[in-house]
Design a protein around this motif. Structure first.
Motif, PDB file in Angstrom:
ATOM      1  N   LEU A  43       0.814  -1.217   0.000  1.00  0.00           N
ATOM      2  CA  LEU A  43       0.000   0.000   0.000  1.00  0.00           C
ATOM      3  C   LEU A  43       0.848   1.268   0.000  1.00  0.00           C
ATOM      4  CD1 LEU A  43      -2.834  -1.051   2.474  1.00  0.00           C
ATOM      5  CD2 LEU A  43      -2.944  -0.905  -0.011  1.00  0.00           C
ATOM      6  N   ARG A  47      -0.158   3.528  -3.670  1.00  0.00           N
ATOM      7  CA  ARG A  47      -1.046   4.160  -2.703  1.00  0.00           C
ATOM      8  C   ARG A  47      -2.483   4.268  -3.213  1.00  0.00           C
ATOM      9  NH1 ARG A  47       1.672   6.217   1.444  1.00  0.00           N
ATOM     10  NH2 ARG A  47      -0.182   7.332   2.131  1.00  0.00           N
ATOM     11  N   LEU A  48      -3.389   4.311  -2.235  1.00  0.00           N
ATOM     12  CA  LEU A  48      -4.768   4.652  -2.553  1.00  0.00           C
ATOM     13  C   LEU A  48      -4.803   6.098  -3.014  1.00  0.00           C
ATOM     14  CD1 LEU A  48      -6.384   3.131   0.657  1.00  0.00           C
ATOM     15  CD2 LEU A  48      -6.434   2.132  -1.615  1.00  0.00           C
ATOM     16  N   SER A  49      -5.613   6.396  -4.006  1.00  0.00           N
ATOM     17  CA  SER A  49      -5.648   7.776  -4.503  1.00  0.00           C
ATOM     18  C   SER A  49      -7.016   8.081  -5.067  1.00  0.00           C
ATOM     19  CB  SER A  49      -4.593   7.981  -5.589  1.00  0.00           C
ATOM     20  OG  SER A  49      -4.869   7.174  -6.710  1.00  0.00           O
ATOM     21  N   SER A  51     -10.962   9.680  -4.382  1.00  0.00           N
ATOM     22  CA  SER A  51     -12.177   9.038  -3.899  1.00  0.00           C
ATOM     23  C   SER A  51     -13.346   9.978  -4.091  1.00  0.00           C
ATOM     24  CB  SER A  51     -12.043   8.645  -2.420  1.00  0.00           C
ATOM     25  OG  SER A  51     -11.975   9.791  -1.596  1.00  0.00           O
ATOM     26  N   LEU A 159     -13.098   4.519  -4.146  1.00  0.00           N
ATOM     27  CA  LEU A 159     -11.726   5.014  -4.083  1.00  0.00           C
ATOM     28  C   LEU A 159     -10.936   4.293  -5.156  1.00  0.00           C
ATOM     29  CD1 LEU A 159     -10.200   2.521  -2.519  1.00  0.00           C
ATOM     30  CD2 LEU A 159     -11.021   3.674  -0.495  1.00  0.00           C
ATOM     31  N   PHE A 161      -7.892   2.131  -6.143  1.00  0.00           N
ATOM     32  CA  PHE A 161      -7.018   1.158  -5.496  1.00  0.00           C
ATOM     33  C   PHE A 161      -6.121   0.537  -6.553  1.00  0.00           C
ATOM     34  CE2 PHE A 161      -6.872  -3.285  -3.485  1.00  0.00           C
ATOM     35  CZ  PHE A 161      -5.742  -2.977  -2.749  1.00  0.00           C
ATOM     36  N   GLU A 212     -12.180  11.739   2.765  1.00  0.00           N
ATOM     37  CA  GLU A 212     -11.323  10.926   1.902  1.00  0.00           C
ATOM     38  C   GLU A 212     -10.343  10.107   2.732  1.00  0.00           C
ATOM     39  OE1 GLU A 212      -8.085  11.510  -1.720  1.00  0.00           O
ATOM     40  OE2 GLU A 212      -9.652  12.997  -1.409  1.00  0.00           O
ATOM     41  N   ARG A 213      -9.712  10.745   3.742  1.00  0.00           N
ATOM     42  CA  ARG A 213      -8.747  10.027   4.581  1.00  0.00           C
ATOM     43  C   ARG A 213      -9.438   8.947   5.410  1.00  0.00           C
ATOM     44  NH1 ARG A 213      -6.881  12.624   1.366  1.00  0.00           N
ATOM     45  NH2 ARG A 213      -5.101  14.043   1.425  1.00  0.00           N
ATOM     46  N   THR A 215     -12.152   7.352   4.665  1.00  0.00           N
ATOM     47  CA  THR A 215     -12.508   6.269   3.754  1.00  0.00           C
ATOM     48  C   THR A 215     -11.306   5.374   3.483  1.00  0.00           C
ATOM     49  OG1 THR A 215     -14.213   7.630   2.697  1.00  0.00           O
ATOM     50  CG2 THR A 215     -13.410   5.730   1.461  1.00  0.00           C
ATOM     51  N   GLU A 216     -10.136   5.972   3.309  1.00  0.00           N
ATOM     52  CA  GLU A 216      -8.930   5.204   3.040  1.00  0.00           C
ATOM     53  C   GLU A 216      -8.571   4.289   4.207  1.00  0.00           C
ATOM     54  OE1 GLU A 216      -5.819   7.887   2.028  1.00  0.00           O
ATOM     55  OE2 GLU A 216      -6.733   8.505   0.134  1.00  0.00           O
TER      56      GLU A 216
END
Length: 356
Positions: A43, A47-49, A51, A159, A161, A212-213, A215-216
């Motif tokens: 991760l 990274r997640l990006s 959303s 989001l 992924f 957003e954070r 949710t991540e």
């Protein structure tokens, strides 16, 4: 106030009240910590990006239209839809299954699989995706339907992924991840969901970024729970991260993906013979150590293509390929499109996200 389990040492070594014992214990060696957390390594590298979130609040009897997809809002790449039930109950139909969702449940769809939500039978169709206001949004949209009893509130969205492009991880994920938080007692996951409700109900500056954070981290916790629930005898990437010998090996690969690893080096790190390690990879991951390294390098190459202007030849070299032509062939087989086309699609997706 209770003092059980509290201590703090002064310069002379005596214990002082006020500090939990665990904070003064020696941390594990770096190698051991990396081996225990292969998921973080993936991760952090991919990274997640990006959303999107909106609140869906129907009442009475209803059902969603199964044709519009949350993934369609994000474009074709990396969209991972989710629902968080913050109030009430409803059912969810996916493929040939029907699942009852309760307050506090989180459902994630790693591949954007189509599904339908509802309460009761044969209720009127609603299509919240079609009713969303034009973006950009200053606050989270709240879509209300009906005037009956039994309100349901869901936070819906997606989001991006990108790690799902990594074949071993992709092959290990189900079409739906489902976590129930009700009955867990006090937990930070429940607290995060409560904070999401507060951010929607009482908008404040920076609220969209906070959502957003949150949710991540909820998504990461869903993955962590999936890893923890994976049986020891299971196959696949999630099972491999829970296998001490394989986890040590995978941690080294993810820490130094461009290194010219030999089978002997990896076997020594795993505490296995070369033949035993190859057999362990094959039985748990369904691949060989060298093929695993290749797949991870190609995944990182896809990230680099979308996030930088570096020449394809440079990225090919970093991925361990002696020529750009060989890299192009391998990347196309793995991702379905050539590197140049991949870069173009990634930039189009990024431009669309910035416009939102």
């Amino acid at each position: 106030m209770p003092k059980v389990g509290r201590s703090r040492r002064n310069r002379g070594g005596a214990s002082l009240p006020g500090t939990p014992n665990k904070l003064i214990e020696s941390p594990p060696p770096a190698e051991e910590a990396r081996a225990a957390d292969v998921l973080s390594g993936v991760l952090q590298a991919v990274r997640l990006s990006g959303s999107l979130q909106f609140c869906f609040a129907p009442t009475g009897v209803w059902r969603t239209d199964a044709s519009p997809s949350l993934a369609s809002l994000a474009g074709p790449e990396d969209a991972t839809p989710f629902h968080i039930v913050v109030q009430g109950r409803c059912w969810l139909k996916i493929e040939d299954r029907v699942v009852d969702l309760d307050e506090g449940d989180v459902v994630v769809f790693p591949f954007g699989t189509g599904h339908q939500l509802g309460v009761g039978q044969d209720g009127p169709l609603v299509a919240p995706i079609n009713d969303l206001p034009p973006r950009p949004w200053r606050e989270v949209p709240v879509l209300r339907y009906g005037d009956g009893e039994g309100p349901v509130r869901l936070l819906c969205g997606y989001l991006k992924f990108a790690a799902a492009r990594f074949r071993p991880l992709r092959d290990a994920l189900p079409t739906m991840l489902h976590v129930r938080t009700r009955g867990d007692g006090p937990s930070w996951l429940g607290a995060a969901i409560a904070q999401i409700v507060a951010e929607v109900d009482q908008p404040r500056p920076g609220g969209l970024s906070v959502l957003e954070r949150l949710t991540e981290i909820i998504f990461i916790e869903v993955l962590r729970r999936r890893v923890a629930a994976t049986p020891a005898e299971a196959r696949g990437w999630l099972a491999a991260t829970a296998n001490p010998a394989l986890a040590r090996c995978l941690a080294l690969i993810h820490a130094e993906p461009s290194r010219d690893w030999s089978l002997g080096e990896l076997a020594a790190a795993a505490g296995l013979s070369r033949s035993a390690m190859s057999e362990r990879f094959d039985s748990v991951l369904g691949t060989s150590p060298m093929r695993y390294i290749r797949d991870w390098r190609l995944c990182l190459a896809g990230v680099a293509l979308g996030a930088s202007d570096r020449a394809v030849a440079t990225i090919a070299s970093e991925a361990g390929y002696a020529s750009e032509a060989a890299f192009n062939r391998a990347f196309t087989r793995a991702q379905g499109v050539p590197p140049a086309a991949w870069r173009k699609l990634a930039r189009q997706s990024g431009a669309s996200a910035r416009e939102e």
